[in-house]
Motif scaffolding. Structure first.
Motif, PDB file in Angstrom:
ATOM      1  N   VAL A   1       0.855  -0.942   0.367  1.00  0.00           N
ATOM      2  CA  VAL A   1      -0.139   0.278  -0.077  1.00  0.00           C
ATOM      3  C   VAL A   1       0.820   0.937   0.121  1.00  0.00           C
ATOM      4  O   VAL A   1       0.983   1.836  -0.741  1.00  0.00           O
ATOM      5  CB  VAL A   1      -1.026  -0.139   1.051  1.00  0.00           C
ATOM      6  CG1 VAL A   1      -1.655   1.532   1.501  1.00  0.00           C
ATOM      7  CG2 VAL A   1      -1.767  -1.321   1.782  1.00  0.00           C
ATOM      8  N   ILE A   2       1.630   1.081   0.760  1.00  0.00           N
ATOM      9  CA  ILE A   2       2.669   2.456   0.890  1.00  0.00           C
ATOM     10  C   ILE A   2       3.584   2.477  -0.746  1.00  0.00           C
ATOM     11  O   ILE A   2       4.315   3.788  -0.715  1.00  0.00           O
ATOM     12  CB  ILE A   2       3.488   2.733   2.196  1.00  0.00           C
ATOM     13  CG1 ILE A   2       2.696   2.562   3.479  1.00  0.00           C
ATOM     14  CG2 ILE A   2       4.430   3.841   2.227  1.00  0.00           C
ATOM     15  CD1 ILE A   2       1.619   3.254   3.537  1.00  0.00           C
ATOM     16  N   ALA A   3       3.357   1.870  -0.646  1.00  0.00           N
ATOM     17  CA  ALA A   3       4.622   2.086  -2.494  1.00  0.00           C
ATOM     18  C   ALA A   3       3.883   1.868  -3.368  1.00  0.00           C
ATOM     19  O   ALA A   3       4.359   3.053  -4.006  1.00  0.00           O
ATOM     20  CB  ALA A   3       4.695   0.316  -2.123  1.00  0.00           C
ATOM     21  N   ALA A   4       2.417   1.645  -3.346  1.00  0.00           N
ATOM     22  CA  ALA A   4       0.977   2.183  -4.071  1.00  0.00           C
ATOM     23  C   ALA A   4       1.928   4.184  -4.117  1.00  0.00           C
ATOM     24  O   ALA A   4       1.481   4.459  -5.138  1.00  0.00           O
ATOM     25  CB  ALA A   4       0.340   1.125  -3.933  1.00  0.00           C
ATOM     26  N   LEU A   5       1.138   4.052  -2.785  1.00  0.00           N
ATOM     27  CA  LEU A   5       1.644   5.324  -3.140  1.00  0.00           C
ATOM     28  C   LEU A   5       2.214   6.318  -2.691  1.00  0.00           C
ATOM     29  O   LEU A   5       2.587   7.509  -3.504  1.00  0.00           O
ATOM     30  CB  LEU A   5       1.502   5.847  -1.138  1.00  0.00           C
ATOM     31  CG  LEU A   5      -0.739   5.295  -0.402  1.00  0.00           C
ATOM     32  CD1 LEU A   5       0.036   5.661   1.083  1.00  0.00           C
ATOM     33  CD2 LEU A   5      -1.433   6.413  -1.075  1.00  0.00           C
TER      34      LEU A   5
END
Length: 474
Positions: free
Chosen positions: A122-126
């Motif tokens: 999720v944080i990588a996607a952000l």
């Protein structure tokens, strides 16, 4: 016509020289057994010199030189002074944790602290969203605008941006982080040297006389209507720096590619010294001088001034330095974006044994195409640097909250942190697009602490886990 030919010859000659020197430095390095480490961490082989050079030039690009000088006021130097604190936090707080946990990406730390691969994704996607839709197109736009202003050419902006995109992608795909860091360092020597020369020639052009320039352009204490009111230095500014230098993959990736923690810290401290002593004059003085010479011309200030004060052959050299800065920042973001996608998403959910070289090439082409499509959108912005900083608040503070909660508190459920990230993104979007009671940097601070509070509250009420600090953060 002859002068423009000289400009172009010097420009292409220096650009080719940097590329050739990078090739000589990088040839002969065999691929590591773990190709992720070679493509994205240069097999841990970057000395402190290349760590410092790559960190410096990855950040110091056209969005800094053009965007900050485009404000045509001294206040913007605070970004650089505050960055020194961010670099020290990276060296003393975050790097020891990344090295202890043997991280390839910053988000890998989140998986290990929360015990959950989904929060990493999720944080990588952000991060990817910010890189692809905010940073990559802004770098292409500002670099292309500078070239157009300096050479006074009729070539469409998008064609210049396309050239940058193709060349930058080649560095990122064929050379990996090693080529990116080496070219960063060589280009950085040229850019800093030329940048200092621009500062001197700029003040000489006005006979070292700053009279007639409005006081608000020269002050370091901003009022409420300025881009940086003085009170934001006491709230959100430090957290922006903590996020950018300590958790942002594009920056930290360079520091994580050293052979040892001590070598990485030496590089970061050297980058901090450059940031404190050399960079501030480069990003404000030319803009202030251009205000006296041309009036309020915004983002065109730096390129216009450089074109007027530099002799023909030097303007070609400076164009090469700026082009190198654009390329190195662009391919640095590309390389870190590919690392996030490959390591945190593709290998976790699609194919853990993917061919990293091939996947890196495919995803890089996709990212470059999206960035090029957004260049015309950024061309309509009043101030590129203020737009970038404001937009990235949608992601930066929610992301930072996951690192702070993960490092400072124990037994926090990953879903509590992810829910807090979604809440924080929506909260900041409300502040920016619906109701803006304070300066956006104050709202970043409010967003960060709201995210931390929300994560701990959900963890306590929904997952029935007590709030407890960890004994240490390493």
């Amino acid at each position: 016509m002859a002068s423009q030919t000289i400009q172009l010859l010097v420009f292409f000659g220096i650009t080719a020289l940097i590329a050739f020197m990078t090739y000589l430095k990088c040839r002969g390095h065999s691929r590591a057994t773990d190709s992720n480490k070679e493509y994205f961490l240069a097999s841990g082989g970057l000395s402190w010199v290349f760590v410092a050079g790559s960190i410096t030039l990855t950040n110091l690009s056209t969005d800094q030189l053009i965007g900050m000088n485009g404000n045509q006021m001294a206040l913007l130097a605070w970004w650089e002074f505050a960055a020194v604190i961010g670099l020290f936090i990276l060296a003393k707080v975050f790097l020891p944790v990344y090295y202890k946990n043997n991280c390839t990406t910053t988000t890998e730390l989140l998986e290990k602290r929360y015990g959950d691969k989904h929060i990493r994704a999720v944080i990588a996607a952000l991060f990817l969203f910010g890189n692809i839709f905010i940073f990559l197109p802004s770098v292409l736009y500002s670099g292309s605008l500078f070239m157009k202003s300096l050479f006074n050419t009729d070539i469409p902006l998008i064609i210049i941006a396309l050239s940058f995109g193709v060349i930058g992608a080649c560095y990122a795909v064929f050379g990996g982080l090693r080529a990116v860091a080496v070219s960063d360092t060589y280009s950085g020597v040229l850019l800093i040297g030329m940048g200092i020369l621009i500062v001197y020639l700029a003040v000489a052009a006005i006979n070292f006389d700053f009279s007639g320039i409005p006081a608000e352009r020269l002050t370091m204490i901003g009022d409420d209507d300025s881009p940086l009111p003085w009170h934001i230095l006491l709230t959100g500014m430090i957290f922006i720096q903590m996020f950018y230098w300590g958790t942002n993959q594009t920056i930290t990736q360079r520091a994580m590619a050293a052979p040892t923690l001590e070598e990485a810290q030496k590089g970061v401290f050297a980058a901090a010294a450059i940031r404190f002593l050399i960079v501030p004059p480069m990003i404000v003085i030319p803009g202030i001088v251009s205000y006296k010479l041309y009036g309020d011309i915004g983002d065109a200030a730096y390129g216009t001034l450089a074109g007027d004060i530099l002799p023909v052959w030097l303007s070609g050299a400076f164009a090469a330095a700026i082009a190198a800065a654009v390329l190195t920042t662009f391919n640095s973001i590309l390389n870190s974006s590919a690392a996030l996608y490959c390591c945190d998403i593709h290998e976790k959910y699609i194919n853990k044994d993917a061919n990293v070289g091939k996947l890196n090439a495919i995803i890089t082409v996709v990212f470059v195409t999206i960035a090029l499509a957004l260049v015309p959108v950024y061309a309509t912005a009043d101030s590129i640097i203020n737009l970038v900083q404001e937009l990235f608040g949608l992601l930066s503070m929610p992301i930072l909250s996951t690192f702070i909660v993960g490092l400072l508190f124990k037994d926090v459920h990953a879903k509590a942190a992810i829910t807090a990230v979604i809440f924080g993104t929506l909260l900041y979007a409300f502040f920016v697009f619906v109701w803006a009671p304070f300066h956006y940097i104050h709202m970043m601070c409010i967003t960060l602490f709201s995210c931390i509070g929300m994560a701990l509250l959900i963890n306590r009420l929904v997952f029935k886990k007590p709030i407890a600090l960890v004994a240490r953060t390493a």
